[in-house]
Design an enzyme around this catalytic site. Sequence first.
Site, short mmCIF file in Angstrom:
data_model
loop_
_atom_site.label_atom_id
_atom_site.label_comp_id
_atom_site.label_asym_id
_atom_site.label_seq_id
_atom_site.Cartn_x
_atom_site.Cartn_y
_atom_site.Cartn_z
N GLY A 26 -21.36 45.33 -19.12
CA GLY A 26 -22.64 45.86 -19.59
C GLY A 26 -23.72 45.96 -18.54
O GLY A 26 -23.50 46.44 -17.42
N GLY A 28 -25.25 43.65 -16.82
CA GLY A 28 -25.01 42.84 -15.63
C GLY A 28 -24.08 43.53 -14.65
O GLY A 28 -24.30 43.49 -13.43
N SER A 146 -36.30 40.82 -23.83
CA SER A 146 -35.96 41.84 -24.83
C SER A 146 -37.19 42.17 -25.65
O SER A 146 -38.10 41.34 -25.78
CB SER A 146 -34.86 41.31 -25.75
OG SER A 146 -34.72 42.09 -26.92
N TYR A 172 -32.86 34.50 -31.99
CA TYR A 172 -32.79 35.37 -30.82
C TYR A 172 -34.19 35.62 -30.28
O TYR A 172 -34.43 35.55 -29.07
CB TYR A 172 -32.11 36.69 -31.19
CG TYR A 172 -32.03 37.67 -30.04
CD1 TYR A 172 -31.18 37.43 -28.96
CD2 TYR A 172 -32.79 38.84 -30.05
CE1 TYR A 172 -31.09 38.34 -27.91
CE2 TYR A 172 -32.70 39.75 -29.00
CZ TYR A 172 -31.86 39.49 -27.94
OH TYR A 172 -31.78 40.39 -26.89
#
Length: 300
Positions: A26, A28, A146, A172
């Site tokens: 992904g 990274g 995020s 999260y």
Amino acid sequence: MTSHWTEQHIPDQHGRVAIVTGGNTGLGFETARMLAERGATVVLAVRDIEKGKQAAGRIVGDVTVQALDLMSLASIRSAAAELRISHPRIDLLINNAGVMYTPKRTTADGFEMQFGTNHLGHFALTGLLLNQLLPVPGSRIVTVSSTGHRIRAAIHFDDLHWERSYGRAAAYGQSKLANLMFTYELQRRLLEQGNTIAVAAHPGVSNTELVRNRPAAFRLPVSWLAPLLTQKPEMGALPTLRAATDPGVAGGQYYGPAGMGEIRGYPTLVASSDASHDRAVQQRLWRVSEELTGVTFPLR
């Protein structure tokens, strides 16, 4: 600032060492690939060594693999010790790896999975590698947050590990808010030493395997809408890469996509929530993180 910052704007990286957590897949992987192609020596710090080796084989450049399980403080300490020997100088530490919307689980040390992996794991790793970064002019620590840091997000000091009740999205959100608060507090503590800066980034909504744990009710609608509501990993990695390499970046900044709602688009300077700038909470989170991980930073 450049309005359409792309891979082509990444400066030459020869002579620089970059550690990328979660670099085998992904965002990274794309981050590691682009840094390596610009000449950086890149270390993929990953939990699955075989997948890491496969990823390294797909990248053109100087790439090695380091075992690192952010869900285990023992693994983090072991990885940091090995990295200090193999790479006494580190230019970039990119805290990219993460988990999202996981069922209620704990790490090897009893931390709630998302908070333990996304925040505490990277907090510990950064502290254990900081002496390798501090002497290096232009060194940077980039932590990936995020837009989820705004969703039902607070630092629940009375129940950090969600032992009383658990919500995937709220847990999260707490972990991603913690990523930002860590960056801002770290930057203040770095100011006196002069070389290293701390920066944050977020990828918008990228079509990666990170969302595999989203609730089943959202999987089909998201799959239908993915082309409209997400961007490819190579675009999602650009805010991190800009934060890591753009000469115009300053410590304590936050980068994300420029499009509506910061969902997609070219990377630009963005703002985080008011809650993320609460200094008292940042400082309390820092103290708690030190206590939980047993890692103290070589900073005032």
